[in-house]
Design a protein around this motif. Structure first.
Motif, PDB file in Angstrom:
ATOM      1  N   THR A  42      36.441  86.312  -1.185  1.00 57.27           N
ATOM      2  CA  THR A  42      36.253  87.610  -0.561  1.00 57.27           C
ATOM      3  C   THR A  42      35.844  87.443   0.900  1.00 57.27           C
ATOM      4  O   THR A  42      34.909  86.732   1.220  1.00 57.27           O
ATOM      5  CB  THR A  42      35.171  88.413  -1.311  1.00 57.27           C
ATOM      6  N   TYR A  72      33.713  97.083   1.859  1.00 60.78           N
ATOM      7  CA  TYR A  72      34.963  97.706   2.260  1.00 60.78           C
ATOM      8  C   TYR A  72      35.938  97.678   1.095  1.00 60.78           C
ATOM      9  O   TYR A  72      35.758  96.935   0.128  1.00 60.78           O
ATOM     10  CB  TYR A  72      35.573  97.010   3.478  1.00 60.78           C
ATOM     11  N   GLU A  73      36.957  98.500   1.203  1.00 57.73           N
ATOM     12  CA  GLU A  73      38.084  98.495   0.277  1.00 57.73           C
ATOM     13  C   GLU A  73      39.329  98.306   1.125  1.00 57.73           C
ATOM     14  O   GLU A  73      39.431  98.892   2.206  1.00 57.73           O
ATOM     15  CB  GLU A  73      38.194  99.824  -0.470  1.00 57.73           C
ATOM     16  N   LEU A  74      40.271  97.517   0.644  1.00 58.23           N
ATOM     17  CA  LEU A  74      41.517  97.302   1.373  1.00 58.23           C
ATOM     18  C   LEU A  74      42.650  97.173   0.384  1.00 58.23           C
ATOM     19  O   LEU A  74      42.601  96.326  -0.516  1.00 58.23           O
ATOM     20  CB  LEU A  74      41.433  96.043   2.247  1.00 58.23           C
ATOM     21  N   ASP A  75      43.652  98.005   0.527  1.00 58.90           N
ATOM     22  CA  ASP A  75      44.881  97.885  -0.248  1.00 58.90           C
ATOM     23  C   ASP A  75      45.856  97.125   0.638  1.00 58.90           C
ATOM     24  O   ASP A  75      46.409  97.690   1.586  1.00 58.90           O
ATOM     25  CB  ASP A  75      45.427  99.271  -0.599  1.00 58.90           C
ATOM     26  N   THR A  76      46.033  95.850   0.363  1.00 61.11           N
ATOM     27  CA  THR A  76      46.865  95.016   1.231  1.00 61.11           C
ATOM     28  C   THR A  76      48.336  95.411   1.206  1.00 61.11           C
ATOM     29  O   THR A  76      49.066  95.100   2.134  1.00 61.11           O
ATOM     30  CB  THR A  76      46.716  93.525   0.869  1.00 61.11           C
ATOM     31  N   SER A  77      48.767  96.123   0.174  1.00 53.65           N
ATOM     32  CA  SER A  77      50.176  96.528   0.131  1.00 53.65           C
ATOM     33  C   SER A  77      50.461  97.696   1.083  1.00 53.65           C
ATOM     34  O   SER A  77      51.556  97.809   1.622  1.00 53.65           O
ATOM     35  CB  SER A  77      50.591  96.900  -1.296  1.00 53.65           C
ATOM     36  N   THR A  78      49.476  98.560   1.317  1.00 56.75           N
ATOM     37  CA  THR A  78      49.674  99.712   2.208  1.00 56.75           C
ATOM     38  C   THR A  78      48.892  99.596   3.510  1.00 56.75           C
ATOM     39  O   THR A  78      49.203 100.278   4.479  1.00 56.75           O
ATOM     40  CB  THR A  78      49.239 101.019   1.518  1.00 56.75           C
ATOM     41  N   LYS A 128      45.817 100.552   3.685  1.00 55.52           N
ATOM     42  CA  LYS A 128      44.783 101.582   3.627  1.00 55.52           C
ATOM     43  C   LYS A 128      43.422 100.918   3.407  1.00 55.52           C
ATOM     44  O   LYS A 128      43.296 100.032   2.564  1.00 55.52           O
ATOM     45  CB  LYS A 128      45.073 102.570   2.499  1.00 55.52           C
ATOM     46  N   PHE A 129      42.419 101.353   4.180  1.00 52.76           N
ATOM     47  CA  PHE A 129      41.098 100.747   4.055  1.00 52.76           C
ATOM     48  C   PHE A 129      40.000 101.783   4.173  1.00 52.76           C
ATOM     49  O   PHE A 129      40.200 102.873   4.700  1.00 52.76           O
ATOM     50  CB  PHE A 129      40.895  99.659   5.116  1.00 52.76           C
ATOM     51  N   LYS A 130      38.836 101.385   3.692  1.00 52.16           N
ATOM     52  CA  LYS A 130      37.584 102.109   3.907  1.00 52.16           C
ATOM     53  C   LYS A 130      36.519 101.048   4.151  1.00 52.16           C
ATOM     54  O   LYS A 130      36.489 100.040   3.457  1.00 52.16           O
ATOM     55  CB  LYS A 130      37.187 102.946   2.692  1.00 52.16           C
ATOM     56  N   TYR A 189      44.229 103.025   8.290  1.00 56.58           N
ATOM     57  CA  TYR A 189      45.225 102.031   7.905  1.00 56.58           C
ATOM     58  C   TYR A 189      45.186 100.898   8.915  1.00 56.58           C
ATOM     59  O   TYR A 189      44.948 101.128  10.104  1.00 56.58           O
ATOM     60  CB  TYR A 189      46.624 102.653   7.884  1.00 56.58           C
TER      61      TYR A 189
END
Length: 178
Positions: free
Chosen positions: A30, A54-60, A62-64, A91
């Protein structure tokens, strides 16, 4: 001959070993939010100190990102107030942060939301939608602190480390009027 109890204990030990080793691998793999910024070619100083997760969607992309504050993180840099909400979202792709929410800068008496940050070589372009301003990347090599920015340990305010110090108000305002 072994008992069913010993089989259960053995199976339980195997499961515990597997779950422990996979948790350790997940922790070691991580990255921090600051390291993620660097992975996408951005300096860590785009985020203030105190990001707790944090959160991260590596495919899109999109993060927080979450700050350790219950309200907002505000600080002044070179007479400009900058404000981060406790959650920053948007993003991310290499050299581009877009559809941002949770970050704003006060220009004169107006709070303007920073919608996009683009890296172009050694420059960062900050856009509020209708106007933009450029800053040197190396001005963001440190993360500011909530409440005091870069002047936390220097009461005289002599430690200017941010690209915000180079903010050209007149250029920014002329972009608004164009």
């Amino acid at each position: 001959m072994s008992s069913p109890f010993s089989h259960c204990v053995y199976l339980l030990l195997i499961l515990l070993t597997l779950s422990t080793s996979s948790s350790a691998a997940a922790v070691n793999d991580t990255l921090t939010a600051y390291e993620v910024l660097e992975e996408y070619d951005f300096p860590i100083g785009l985020l203030p100190q105190g990001v707790t997760g944090y959160e991260l969607d590596t495919s899109t992309g999109k993060f927080k990102a979450y700050l350790n504050t219950s309200g907002t993180c505000t600080f002044t840099i070179s007479s400009y107030e900058v404000k981060y909400k406790s959650t920053i979202a948007g993003y991310i792709t290499t050299d581009k942060l877009y559809k941002l929410s949770g970050i704003s800068v006060k220009v004169l008496f107006l709070w303007l939301n920073i919608a996009e940050v683009i890296r172009d070589g050694d420059e960062l372009e900050f856009s509020v939608g209708i106007a933009s301003a450029d800053f040197a990347v190396d001005g963001f090599d440190e993360s500011p602190e909530c409440g005091c920015g870069f002047d936390c340990d220097d009461v005289s305010g002599g430690r200017m480390r941010s690209g915000w110090a180079n903010f050209n108000l007149f250029r920014f305002l002329s972009n608004l009027l164009d």
